[in-house]
Design a protein around this motif. Structure first.
Motif, PDB file in Angstrom:
ATOM      1  N   VAL A  67      49.992  38.100  30.061  1.00  0.00           N
ATOM      2  CA  VAL A  67      49.529  39.718  30.058  1.00  0.00           C
ATOM      3  C   VAL A  67      48.212  39.574  31.111  1.00  0.00           C
ATOM      4  O   VAL A  67      48.076  38.708  31.502  1.00  0.00           O
ATOM      5  CB  VAL A  67      48.592  39.190  28.897  1.00  0.00           C
ATOM      6  N   THR A  68      47.800  40.742  31.216  1.00  0.00           N
ATOM      7  CA  THR A  68      47.408  40.705  32.806  1.00  0.00           C
ATOM      8  C   THR A  68      45.995  42.044  32.316  1.00  0.00           C
ATOM      9  O   THR A  68      45.834  42.437  31.296  1.00  0.00           O
ATOM     10  CB  THR A  68      47.524  41.415  34.384  1.00  0.00           C
ATOM     11  N   ARG A  69      44.823  41.501  32.841  1.00  0.00           N
ATOM     12  CA  ARG A  69      44.050  42.392  32.792  1.00  0.00           C
ATOM     13  C   ARG A  69      42.926  42.552  33.545  1.00  0.00           C
ATOM     14  O   ARG A  69      43.121  42.061  34.590  1.00  0.00           O
ATOM     15  CB  ARG A  69      42.713  40.990  32.167  1.00  0.00           C
ATOM     16  N   PHE A  70      42.351  43.785  33.894  1.00  0.00           N
ATOM     17  CA  PHE A  70      41.972  44.631  34.580  1.00  0.00           C
ATOM     18  C   PHE A  70      41.187  45.339  34.376  1.00  0.00           C
ATOM     19  O   PHE A  70      40.551  45.678  33.308  1.00  0.00           O
ATOM     20  CB  PHE A  70      43.035  45.625  35.733  1.00  0.00           C
ATOM     21  N   ARG A  71      39.929  46.310  35.437  1.00  0.00           N
ATOM     22  CA  ARG A  71      39.272  47.155  35.344  1.00  0.00           C
ATOM     23  C   ARG A  71      39.117  48.139  36.254  1.00  0.00           C
ATOM     24  O   ARG A  71      39.729  48.072  37.238  1.00  0.00           O
ATOM     25  CB  ARG A  71      37.390  46.277  35.843  1.00  0.00           C
ATOM     26  N   VAL A  72      38.748  49.519  35.400  1.00  0.00           N
ATOM     27  CA  VAL A  72      38.789  50.437  36.294  1.00  0.00           C
ATOM     28  C   VAL A  72      37.778  51.479  35.627  1.00  0.00           C
ATOM     29  O   VAL A  72      36.598  51.453  34.934  1.00  0.00           O
ATOM     30  CB  VAL A  72      39.512  51.428  34.671  1.00  0.00           C
ATOM     31  N   LEU A 107      40.873  51.601  39.587  1.00  0.00           N
ATOM     32  CA  LEU A 107      40.779  49.729  39.971  1.00  0.00           C
ATOM     33  C   LEU A 107      39.632  49.788  40.519  1.00  0.00           C
ATOM     34  O   LEU A 107      39.458  49.071  42.052  1.00  0.00           O
ATOM     35  CB  LEU A 107      41.979  49.241  39.946  1.00  0.00           C
ATOM     36  N   VAL A 108      38.673  48.297  39.678  1.00  0.00           N
ATOM     37  CA  VAL A 108      37.552  47.830  40.028  1.00  0.00           C
ATOM     38  C   VAL A 108      37.906  46.134  40.492  1.00  0.00           C
ATOM     39  O   VAL A 108      37.983  45.756  39.132  1.00  0.00           O
ATOM     40  CB  VAL A 108      36.628  47.928  39.738  1.00  0.00           C
ATOM     41  N   GLY A 109      38.108  45.167  40.968  1.00  0.00           N
ATOM     42  CA  GLY A 109      38.373  44.278  41.472  1.00  0.00           C
ATOM     43  C   GLY A 109      40.102  44.443  41.099  1.00  0.00           C
ATOM     44  O   GLY A 109      40.883  44.968  42.070  1.00  0.00           O
ATOM     45  N   LEU A 110      40.513  43.031  41.458  1.00  0.00           N
ATOM     46  CA  LEU A 110      42.186  42.963  41.046  1.00  0.00           C
ATOM     47  C   LEU A 110      42.348  42.717  40.323  1.00  0.00           C
ATOM     48  O   LEU A 110      41.508  42.344  38.496  1.00  0.00           O
ATOM     49  CB  LEU A 110      42.035  41.436  41.949  1.00  0.00           C
ATOM     50  N   ILE A 111      43.899  42.600  39.005  1.00  0.00           N
ATOM     51  CA  ILE A 111      44.349  41.723  38.503  1.00  0.00           C
ATOM     52  C   ILE A 111      44.361  41.212  38.427  1.00  0.00           C
ATOM     53  O   ILE A 111      45.214  39.918  38.998  1.00  0.00           O
ATOM     54  CB  ILE A 111      46.009  43.292  38.976  1.00  0.00           C
TER      55      ILE A 111
END
Length: 118
Positions: A67-72, A107-111
């Motif tokens: 499971v990955t988390r990321f910001r958009v 995308l903002v930051g890293l996955i």
């Protein structure tokens, strides 16, 4: 110096080892292009749903599920209506494959990997 804050939305993505390797190769900054049989990229809106898919689909299919988390950027995401794919907590965004490069650009930051199941 004034720094403008961009509002972001947290999304999750259950993924298998092949896709995760391509994300790693991007420097954890982009989702790979979809395969011809994958016309849509499906990030999900809650962690529990992502965990369920990783455990119930990715593990039996690949032996491991992540499971990955990321910001958009939230403003960018407004173009994708929330899709209810089952129960009221089964919520996804449907990003057409041809828009994935533009999606990645917001995308903002890293996955990041937040769960691993075997």
């Amino acid at each position: 110096m004034v720094q403008e804050q961009t509002s972001t939305t947290v999304l999750w993505r259950p993924t298998g080892p092949e896709e995760l390797e391509l994300v790693r190769r991007s420097g954890w900054r982009a989702w790979p292009p979809r395969l011809p049989e994958q016309p849509i990229f499906y990030p999900v809106l809650n962690e529990e749903y992502a965990v369920k898919i990783a455990r119930e689909w990715n593990v039996p299919h690949s032996g491991v599920g992540y499971v990955t988390r990321f910001r958009v950027e939230s403003e960018f995401l407004r173009r994708y209506p929330v899709q209810q794919a089952g129960g009221r907590t089964i919520l996804e965004l449907w990003v057409p494959a041809e828009e994935l490069d533009e999606f990645n650009a917001h995308l903002v930051g890293l996955i990041e990997v937040v769960h691993e199941f075997r």
